[in-house]
Scaffold this motif. Sequence first.
Motif, PDB file in Angstrom:
ATOM      1  N   ASN A  36      28.518  36.178  65.547  1.00  0.00           N
ATOM      2  CA  ASN A  36      27.794  37.096  64.672  1.00  0.00           C
ATOM      3  C   ASN A  36      28.742  38.221  64.276  1.00  0.00           C
ATOM      4  OD1 ASN A  36      25.891  39.154  63.673  1.00  0.00           O
ATOM      5  ND2 ASN A  36      24.321  37.795  64.528  1.00  0.00           N
TER       6      ASN A  36
ATOM      7  N   SER B 105      17.172  28.994  63.025  1.00  0.00           N
ATOM      8  CA  SER B 105      16.171  30.045  63.255  1.00  0.00           C
ATOM      9  C   SER B 105      15.042  29.868  62.239  1.00  0.00           C
ATOM     10  CB  SER B 105      16.803  31.433  63.065  1.00  0.00           C
ATOM     11  OG  SER B 105      17.052  31.643  61.689  1.00  0.00           O
TER      12      SER B 105
ATOM     13  N   SER C 172      20.319  36.654  64.704  1.00  0.00           N
ATOM     14  CA  SER C 172      20.321  38.007  65.279  1.00  0.00           C
ATOM     15  C   SER C 172      19.859  38.034  66.734  1.00  0.00           C
ATOM     16  CB  SER C 172      19.429  38.928  64.443  1.00  0.00           C
ATOM     17  OG  SER C 172      18.103  38.435  64.414  1.00  0.00           O
TER      18      SER C 172
ATOM     19  N   HIS D 288      13.022  33.896  68.667  1.00  0.00           N
ATOM     20  CA  HIS D 288      14.055  32.859  68.724  1.00  0.00           C
ATOM     21  C   HIS D 288      14.496  32.638  70.173  1.00  0.00           C
ATOM     22  CE1 HIS D 288      17.062  30.159  67.079  1.00  0.00           C
ATOM     23  NE2 HIS D 288      17.893  30.645  67.991  1.00  0.00           N
TER      24      HIS D 288
ATOM     25  N   THR E 215       7.667  29.346  67.797  1.00  0.00           N
ATOM     26  CA  THR E 215       6.840  28.466  66.981  1.00  0.00           C
ATOM     27  C   THR E 215       7.620  27.235  66.533  1.00  0.00           C
ATOM     28  OG1 THR E 215       7.342  30.034  65.204  1.00  0.00           O
ATOM     29  CG2 THR E 215       5.150  30.146  66.159  1.00  0.00           C
TER      30      THR E 215
ATOM     31  N   GLY F 251      25.186  33.175  63.229  1.00  0.00           N
ATOM     32  CA  GLY F 251      24.487  33.972  62.215  1.00  0.00           C
ATOM     33  C   GLY F 251      23.028  34.149  62.539  1.00  0.00           C
TER      34      GLY F 251
ATOM     35  N   LYS G  21      23.378  31.932  54.906  1.00  0.00           N
ATOM     36  CA  LYS G  21      23.224  32.273  53.468  1.00  0.00           C
ATOM     37  C   LYS G  21      22.497  31.206  52.633  1.00  0.00           C
ATOM     38  CE  LYS G  21      25.931  36.125  53.404  1.00  0.00           C
ATOM     39  NZ  LYS G  21      25.703  36.539  54.809  1.00  0.00           N
TER      40      LYS G  21
ATOM     41  N   GLY H  68      12.463  28.005  68.746  1.00  0.00           N
ATOM     42  CA  GLY H  68      11.827  29.289  69.039  1.00  0.00           C
ATOM     43  C   GLY H  68      10.379  29.161  69.420  1.00  0.00           C
TER      44      GLY H  68
ATOM     45  N   PHE I  22      31.875  32.445  58.469  1.00  0.00           N
ATOM     46  CA  PHE I  22      32.543  31.575  57.493  1.00  0.00           C
ATOM     47  C   PHE I  22      34.039  31.446  57.786  1.00  0.00           C
ATOM     48  CE2 PHE I  22      28.680  33.075  55.398  1.00  0.00           C
ATOM     49  CZ  PHE I  22      28.087  31.843  55.147  1.00  0.00           C
TER      50      PHE I  22
ATOM     51  N   ALA J  59      24.193  42.988  67.468  1.00  0.00           N
ATOM     52  CA  ALA J  59      23.092  42.016  67.347  1.00  0.00           C
ATOM     53  C   ALA J  59      22.535  41.704  68.739  1.00  0.00           C
ATOM     54  CB  ALA J  59      23.598  40.733  66.677  1.00  0.00           C
TER      55      ALA J  59
END
Length: 336
Positions: free
Chosen positions: A306, A254, A287, A292, A272, A285, A232, A270, A326, A311
């Motif tokens: 997750n 990510s 996906s 990734h 890149t 968190g 978040k 990942g 959380f 996911a």
Amino acid sequence: MLANTARTFVKARPLFAQRFYATGAGANTLLIVEHKDGAITGATLNALTAASKLGGSVTALVAGGDDAIAQSIAKYTGVSKVLTASDAAYSKNLPEDLAPLLVEVTKSNNFTHVFAGHTAVGKNVLPRVAALLDVAAVSDITGVESEDTFVRPIYAGNAIATVKSNDNVKIVTVRGTAFEAAQESGNNAAVEAAPEVAKSGVTEWIGEEIQKSDRPDLGTANRVISGGRGMKNGDNFKLLYDMADKMGAAVGASRAAVDAGFVDNSLQVGQTGKIVAPELYVAVGISGAIQHLAGMKDSKTIVAINKDADAPIFQVADYGLVEDLFKAVPEITEKL
Ligand SMILES: Cc1cc2nc3c(=O)[nH]c(=O)nc-3n(C[C@H](O)[C@H](O)[C@H](O)COP(=O)(O)OP(=O)(O)OC[C@H]3O[C@@H](n4cnc5c(N)ncnc54)[C@H](O)[C@@H]3O)c2cc1C
């Protein structure tokens, strides 16, 4: 709780690295020795293992380093000779200076191969060397099949290509996670000075600002905890730092988390970002987009947290926890 979910393609990659090796005796390989703060980098030792699979001889080039680095690499199995270019101008690996040196050294020693780690330095310098020699560069190899044929992932690791180079000189960068690090063996290779090459003078090193961290380096850490868009915001990454400190882990992220400004892009894992293969990778968190996965699916054990049971990350995870991060992360940190 999803336990031990299937991840067949995750385990396929290291097999490629073990299966493809060659025994040719004609290769005459130059290995670029990357060093930092007086120590040889791990990526160099992985690249040395890959270069040794060609057979023939491997000459290690130490540019901009002190004599201790040259003496140190001379002890490693597979090193036939060490060349040094002690000019401090090379110590920052500026490609405009390093590439002409590599070209001159390659030509004057008739090297058939130039190998380096697929690192920021390797990616920065070797394409320039290839262009100056007017040959193709073969990047990010995960296997050596013969003196001219190499294995490399394409499409973010979704396909494995076997590529053959017909050039006189093969310019190759090596994916570190695909090869074991070479070992010191009491070898005693001769150390010689490389030919002097004029500096280009087009760039000059001014300085650098490096973020200092007590946590392990993301690229080489045994344990990595990465956060995604599900975190978040940047402040919530504190949850991951607290957990990482309990576990002696590095923190990654990510691209979505980086693009949203939660954390610095040096943390990106990942296609890149960084390619990591730790003993333990915890994705929080995240996906599990293919871009990734391209950076972490060789990890030995993958844990995903997750709240969405569908996911895609759960398809590669060994252990999955379907839970609000959380709630889960502070609980795990407390138990640790
Ligand atoms: C050319 C290209 C290169 C790319 N390179 C990279 C790269 O190097 N690295 C990279 O990571 N991506 C890369 N991407 C982006 C990639 O396609 C994805 O967009 C990105 O990985 C998604 O990041 P994410 O999983 O954090 O975000 P999302 O896909 O948005 O996933 C967030 C996840 O968090 C979960 N979540 C949300 N809230 C909670 C909560 N409270 N508790 C638990 N779970 C929660 C959601 O269920 C969701 O699964 C690249 C894309 C392109 C096109």
